[in-house]
Design a protein around this motif. Structure first.
Motif, PDB file in Angstrom:
ATOM      1  N   GLY A   1       0.817  -1.211   0.000  1.00 40.37           N
ATOM      2  CA  GLY A   1       0.000   0.000   0.000  1.00 40.37           C
ATOM      3  C   GLY A   1       0.846   1.253   0.000  1.00 40.37           C
ATOM      4  N   ILE A   2       1.942   1.246   0.769  1.00 39.16           N
ATOM      5  CA  ILE A   2       2.868   2.388   0.797  1.00 39.16           C
ATOM      6  C   ILE A   2       3.435   2.646  -0.596  1.00 39.16           C
ATOM      7  CG2 ILE A   2       5.156   3.079   1.558  1.00 39.16           C
ATOM      8  CD1 ILE A   2       3.431   3.626   3.772  1.00 39.16           C
ATOM      9  N   PHE A   3       3.879   1.597  -1.272  1.00 34.07           N
ATOM     10  CA  PHE A   3       4.462   1.737  -2.601  1.00 34.07           C
ATOM     11  C   PHE A   3       3.414   2.240  -3.601  1.00 34.07           C
ATOM     12  CE2 PHE A   3       7.863  -0.705  -0.817  1.00 34.07           C
ATOM     13  CZ  PHE A   3       8.968  -0.402  -1.586  1.00 34.07           C
ATOM     14  N   LEU A   4       2.196   1.741  -3.500  1.00 34.60           N
ATOM     15  CA  LEU A   4       1.143   2.179  -4.419  1.00 34.60           C
ATOM     16  C   LEU A   4       0.798   3.650  -4.208  1.00 34.60           C
ATOM     17  CD1 LEU A   4      -1.242  -0.920  -4.404  1.00 34.60           C
ATOM     18  CD2 LEU A   4       0.066  -0.049  -6.351  1.00 34.60           C
ATOM     19  N   VAL A   5       0.705   4.083  -2.962  1.00 34.85           N
ATOM     20  CA  VAL A   5       0.397   5.487  -2.681  1.00 34.85           C
ATOM     21  C   VAL A   5       1.510   6.390  -3.211  1.00 34.85           C
ATOM     22  CG1 VAL A   5       0.164   7.174  -0.826  1.00 34.85           C
ATOM     23  CG2 VAL A   5      -1.102   5.032  -0.708  1.00 34.85           C
ATOM     24  N   ALA A   6       2.763   6.002  -2.958  1.00 36.63           N
ATOM     25  CA  ALA A   6       3.884   6.809  -3.453  1.00 36.63           C
ATOM     26  C   ALA A   6       3.905   6.839  -4.976  1.00 36.63           C
ATOM     27  CB  ALA A   6       5.200   6.254  -2.911  1.00 36.63           C
ATOM     28  N   GLY A   7       3.684   5.686  -5.609  1.00 36.92           N
ATOM     29  CA  GLY A   7       3.662   5.650  -7.070  1.00 36.92           C
ATOM     30  C   GLY A   7       2.514   6.436  -7.654  1.00 36.92           C
ATOM     31  N   ALA A   8       1.344   6.353  -7.008  1.00 40.81           N
ATOM     32  CA  ALA A   8       0.186   7.110  -7.487  1.00 40.81           C
ATOM     33  C   ALA A   8       0.438   8.601  -7.418  1.00 40.81           C
ATOM     34  CB  ALA A   8      -1.047   6.738  -6.648  1.00 40.81           C
ATOM     35  N   TYR A   9       1.040   9.048  -6.335  1.00 40.25           N
ATOM     36  CA  TYR A   9       1.334  10.475  -6.177  1.00 40.25           C
ATOM     37  C   TYR A   9       2.319  10.942  -7.247  1.00 40.25           C
ATOM     38  CZ  TYR A   9       2.262  14.854  -3.704  1.00 40.25           C
ATOM     39  OH  TYR A   9       2.371  16.182  -3.361  1.00 40.25           O
ATOM     40  N   ALA A  10       3.321  10.086  -7.537  1.00 42.69           N
ATOM     41  CA  ALA A  10       4.309  10.447  -8.548  1.00 42.69           C
ATOM     42  C   ALA A  10       3.670  10.628  -9.921  1.00 42.69           C
ATOM     43  CB  ALA A  10       5.401   9.377  -8.612  1.00 42.69           C
ATOM     44  N   LEU A  11       2.621   9.872 -10.216  1.00 41.28           N
ATOM     45  CA  LEU A  11       1.954   9.999 -11.517  1.00 41.28           C
ATOM     46  C   LEU A  11       1.230  11.327 -11.668  1.00 41.28           C
ATOM     47  CD1 LEU A  11       0.485   6.388 -11.906  1.00 41.28           C
ATOM     48  CD2 LEU A  11       2.473   7.360 -13.059  1.00 41.28           C
ATOM     49  N   PHE A  12       0.871  11.987 -10.573  1.00 39.11           N
ATOM     50  CA  PHE A  12       0.213  13.291 -10.634  1.00 39.11           C
ATOM     51  C   PHE A  12       1.201  14.449 -10.777  1.00 39.11           C
ATOM     52  CE2 PHE A  12      -3.282  10.936  -8.623  1.00 39.11           C
ATOM     53  CZ  PHE A  12      -4.359  11.412  -9.361  1.00 39.11           C
ATOM     54  N   ILE A  13       2.471  14.212 -10.465  1.00 39.53           N
ATOM     55  CA  ILE A  13       3.435  15.315 -10.399  1.00 39.53           C
ATOM     56  C   ILE A  13       3.656  15.997 -11.748  1.00 39.53           C
ATOM     57  CG2 ILE A  13       5.897  15.790 -10.019  1.00 39.53           C
ATOM     58  CD1 ILE A  13       5.759  14.056  -7.553  1.00 39.53           C
ATOM     59  N   PRO A  14       3.789  15.289 -12.885  1.00 34.82           N
ATOM     60  CA  PRO A  14       3.953  16.013 -14.158  1.00 34.82           C
ATOM     61  C   PRO A  14       2.801  16.975 -14.440  1.00 34.82           C
ATOM     62  CG  PRO A  14       4.551  13.712 -14.430  1.00 34.82           C
ATOM     63  CD  PRO A  14       3.948  13.828 -13.073  1.00 34.82           C
ATOM     64  N   THR A  15       1.581  16.570 -14.162  1.00 35.72           N
ATOM     65  CA  THR A  15       0.437  17.455 -14.365  1.00 35.72           C
ATOM     66  C   THR A  15       0.517  18.667 -13.449  1.00 35.72           C
ATOM     67  OG1 THR A  15      -0.929  15.541 -14.947  1.00 35.72           O
ATOM     68  CG2 THR A  15      -2.071  17.587 -14.379  1.00 35.72           C
ATOM     69  N   ALA A  16       0.891  18.439 -12.197  1.00 42.42           N
ATOM     70  CA  ALA A  16       1.018  19.541 -11.245  1.00 42.42           C
ATOM     71  C   ALA A  16       2.129  20.494 -11.667  1.00 42.42           C
ATOM     72  CB  ALA A  16       1.282  18.991  -9.846  1.00 42.42           C
ATOM     73  N   MET A  17       3.222  19.954 -12.170  1.00 42.66           N
ATOM     74  CA  MET A  17       4.321  20.818 -12.642  1.00 42.66           C
ATOM     75  C   MET A  17       3.875  21.689 -13.804  1.00 42.66           C
ATOM     76  SD  MET A  17       7.943  18.919 -12.679  1.00 42.66           S
ATOM     77  CE  MET A  17       8.569  20.378 -13.484  1.00 42.66           C
TER      78      MET A  17
END
Length: 835
Positions: A425-441
């Motif tokens: 679950g920790i890895f999935l949450v971290a990976g999911a957050y990383a997928l949003f970062i390009p859009t946020a940038m």
């Protein structure tokens, strides 16, 4: 295919730095993975070797619930049981040369059927061992490390009391060092009793029993009260199972670093595809198929993974030796004493890490391979096509992130799930957050103020123009910094919780106790010492405690029989319910209270029953409450001392808490008690402040490995962002040349590159804060509880929050120094040439 291979090899020859960074990234990730794996395997193998050497053919142990056996039991069983194979054992731990050594006392005449190798060694030096006091045998590996040999004297520390012993020979047979005997001192049983202060006592009696139930029943009928027969294999298995959660957490940390390192493989392969698009297009026109292009890219990534993994194995072997000391020390502090320190290399662990490194590299390169195979040749000349493709993928990435995030949250909140789902679950949450970062940038770049200087606007807008690079680099750095925030917050939360717990627990001013090793019950204090100590005029009150082990329906458990100094007020803080009501019930009824780790490990709560093996047979006691306790993750069962004495016929005391009268200092009281202790053997006299400081020092040692892994993960991300910046700098070579031609100075170009890297670091730091707090909550409330059964209050340090953006910006600027230097030395005329 020869033409395709030759063309691709030439590309890497012309861009060696990108190749080196990719190999180093995967090498660091694999090195962390294999170093943790080997260190953990070495520690586990050390314990198993040590237990095998000391257990031999033993099938059962005779143990006393009060800690040690009366040595008169052994000859009595010898007379009553005739030819039954058995041998007495006395063991303990001593310090020598900064190392912890196991001192074992055996009867040389009874050892041969059980531990033949040890028996032969003891018989070879039998005269010296039996006739000279203070003589021991030592393992060859340990003797070489300590610089001693036959005839040499060795000073050992036994619970603060130095003693001199003489080495008369080696334990290892036939002059061949045996790793299983490392850290072992062997003595005659009487000598061991004298050195360890166990005159007239045995730690256990080892037996070799057949499958005959009549033999077992006869033996049990001869055992006195409070003495139990325990299966040897089950006891050793239960002990090694203690460290499972600790080892799993370490491996998860190392895997996180490997996953961050995979960004370098993706970045290298996607950049290589981008640079070779014209070449690949020409090859496609000449007849190379999509499958051949894709196969070539995956083959390259596999070779990169192989090179990085092999290099990582070498780094990991070196790091594992240093990491082994930290892990062994933590196991010694928390679980059981590991005296074997020899590093062992597991071929299985090496092959597993090699396979993971290569497989992960191929997987990381898969998007680049698909891109190379699916792009139309006529569009390969356009860099904008890649960025347009990336922007089209942003909604899909966000949707994938949402799905992964929801799955991760579900696993973290899944009740009664084990540790592995929580880590997933920790890895999935971290990976999911990383997928949003390009859009946020991409969104942040639109907030660039119009009043900013042209260099600032150009730098910030340039990040969105190369989003395929900058988005992934920022995501990797952001996740690494978030992990640092989460782990740092978890450690701080633990530190604050431990400090508060010690403040509440250590109510007495002084504590007098026997020294004890993890998993071994200590001998009681002399009753005369206790009686004289509590009658001193310096003493205003006292508490008594007995720490020992007992068999139960749930296996072997640690017991504490407690007599408080002030029965009217609660000495503990309970997880649920009113503290005073639970305490009142504990003091008046035949009940027990259990620690939170014990309740979590066995699925117990207040109102349930626990069946204990007592001197009066099996006794079922109701659990009155669950208290917070952070001594061990194995748990503790507490009952009133008078109830324990009634059930086990044991009035011994292993810990005496003393409350000092007004105006009396701790040093004055300690001096008086030392005079009373005299010849009482090894006794520790410590103030509550000394215990508190020692506990916090133990805490810092426990998390030393975690800090090292956290820093290495940030180091991998630092290499990753350097790789991305180099890729951007190489892609923008012609753009930089145009800017120079239009009048931009080398200093301004350097400022442009550093501004862009600083912006990437700022984004990574800002994005890391929310994820870091989410990871901290998950680590404190879920991972920590499922691993060790401890509840902690979340303690967020303001320093961690403001240091995170600073750390990310600093890391990005350091990574940007070399690309900025290269950009400043650019020659416009050469850069503007077409290849």
């Amino acid at each position: 295919m020869t033409l395709l291979n030759t063309a691709n090899r030439r590309h890497f020859y012309r861009h060696p730095l990108q190749l080196v960074l990719a190999v180093c990234g995967i090498a660091l990730g694999v090195a962390m993975l294999v170093s943790v794996d080997l260190a953990v395997e070495s520690s586990r193998r050390a314990f198993q070797l040590s237990m095998t050497a000391l257990t031999g053919k033993t099938t059962h142990h005779i143990l006393a619930g009060s800690g040690t056996l009366d040595e008169k039991l052994y000859p009595q069983l010898r007379r009553d049981l005739g030819d039954l194979t058995m041998a007495p054992v006395v063991e303990g731990y001593v310090e020598a040369g900064g190392e912890t050594l196991r001192l074992a006392g055996f009867d040389p005449f009874a050892e041969s059927p059980i531990r033949q190798g040890i028996a032969q060694s003891a018989l070879a030096a039998l005269v010296d061992l039996l006739t000279e006091p203070g003589t021991v045998l030592i393992s060859r590996i340990t003797a070489e490390r300590l610089g001693v040999g036959p005839g040499a004297q060795l000073t050992v520390d036994v619970a603060g009391s130095p003693q001199t012993i003489r080495v008369v020979g080696y334990i290892d047979p036939e002059e061949k060092p045996d790793p299983a005997l490392e850290g072992l001192l062997l003595a005659d049983i009487a000598t061991a009793q004298e050195i360890l202060g166990k005159i007239g006592r045995l730690d256990r009696i080892d037996l070799v029993l057949s499958d005959d139930p009549g033999e077992l029943q006869k033996l049990q009928g001869l055992l006195p009260e409070n003495v139990t027969l325990v299966d040897a294999a089950g006891r050793n298995t239960a002990t090694t199972r203690m460290t499972r959660a600790f080892e799993t957490n370490l491996k998860a940390m190392s895997l996180m670093a490997l996953l961050v390192g995979l960004f370098l493989i993706y970045n290298t392969m996607s950049f290589a595809v981008l640079q070779r698009r014209p070449l690949l297009a020409n090859l496609r026109i000449l007849g190379v198929t999509r499958a051949q292009v894709m196969g070539e890219i995956l083959r390259e990534s596999g070779l990169l993974g192989l090179a990085g993994s092999l290099l990582g194995l070498m780094f990991g072997l070196a790091a594992a030796r240093a990491l082994l000391d930290q892990i062994a020390r933590t196991i010694n502090d928390m679980y059981f004493v590991v005296t074997v320190t020899q590093f062992s290399v597991s071929p299985t662990a090496l092959l597993r890490s090699l396979a993971i490194g290569i497989s992960a590299s191929v997987l990381a390169a898969l998007p680049a391979a698909l891109d190379a195979a699916s792009t139309r040749p006529v569009r390969t000349q356009h860099r904008s096509s890649l960025e347009q493709s990336v922007r089209r993928w942003l909604p899909k990435l966000a949707l994938s992130g949402l799905i992964c995030g929801l799955l991760g949250v579900f696993l973290l909140n899944w009740r009664n799930a084990g540790l592995i789902p929580a880590i997933a679950g920790i890895f999935l949450v971290a990976g999911a957050y990383a997928l949003f970062i390009p859009t946020a940038m991409l969104g942040l770049t639109h907030f660039c103020p119009r009043t900013a200087s042209p260099i600032v606007r150009l730098a910030i807008r340039g990040t969105s123009a190369a989003l395929s690079r900058t988005g992934l680099a920022t995501a990797a750095l952001s996740v690494s910094v978030a992990v640092a925030i989460g782990v740092g917050t978890m450690v701080e939360s633990f530190r604050v919780t431990i400090a508060d717990w010690l403040e509440q627990l250590l109510q007495a001013d002084l504590y007098v106790a026997r020294p004890a090793a993890p998993g071994i019950a200590s001998d009681p204090l002399p009753s005369t010492l206790i009686e004289k100590a509590i009658r001193l005029p310096d003493i205003a009150g006292f508490s008594l405690a007995r720490r020992t082990f007992a068999e139960s329906s749930l296996g072997r458990v640690e017991l504490m029989a407690y007599q408080p100094a002030f029965p009217e007020r609660s000495a503990f803080h309970f997880k649920s319910g009113d503290d005073q009501n639970i305490w009142k019930r504990f003091m008046t009824e035949p009940v027990v209270i259990v620690s939170e780790p014990f309740a979590a490990r066995h699925g117990l709560r207040a109102g349930d029953s626990l069946t204990l093996s007592t001197s009066r047979g099996m006794k079922s006691l109701v659990i009155a409450g669950v208290l917070f306790d952070y001594r061990s993750d194995q748990g503790l069962v507490i009952l009133r001392r008078d109830l324990y004495t009634e059930l086990w016929n044991d009035a011994g005391v292993t810990s005496l808490g003393l409350y000092l009268a007004s105006g009396v200092t701790a040093e004055e009281a300690k001096s008086s008690i030392r005079k009373l202790a005299g010849t009482a053997g090894a006794v520790l006299i410590r103030s509550n402040r000394e215990i508190r400081d020692a506990s916090m020092a133990f805490f810092e040692r426990t998390f030393a490995v975690t800090h090292v892994l956290r820093l290495l993960a940030i180091g991998v991300a630092l290499i990753g962002i350097l790789s991305a910046l180099l890729a951007i700098q190489l892609e923008r070579t012609r753009e930089f040349a145009v800017l120079r031609s239009l009048g931009m100075t080398p200093r301004q170009l350097t400022s442009l590159v550093l501004t862009q890297t600083g912006f990437l670091g700022f984004c990574a730091g800002i994005f890391a804060l929310p994820l870091g707090l989410v990871l901290a909550i998950a680590l404190v409330k879920v991972i920590n509880f499922r691993s060790f059964g401890w509840s902690m209050e979340l303690a967020v340090s303001g320093a961690d929050l403001w240091q995170a953006p600073l750390l990310a910006i600093t890391a990005a600027l350091i990574a940007g120094l070399y690309p900025a230097w290269r950009a400043s030395r650019l020659t416009p005329a050469l850069a503007l040439r077409e290849e």
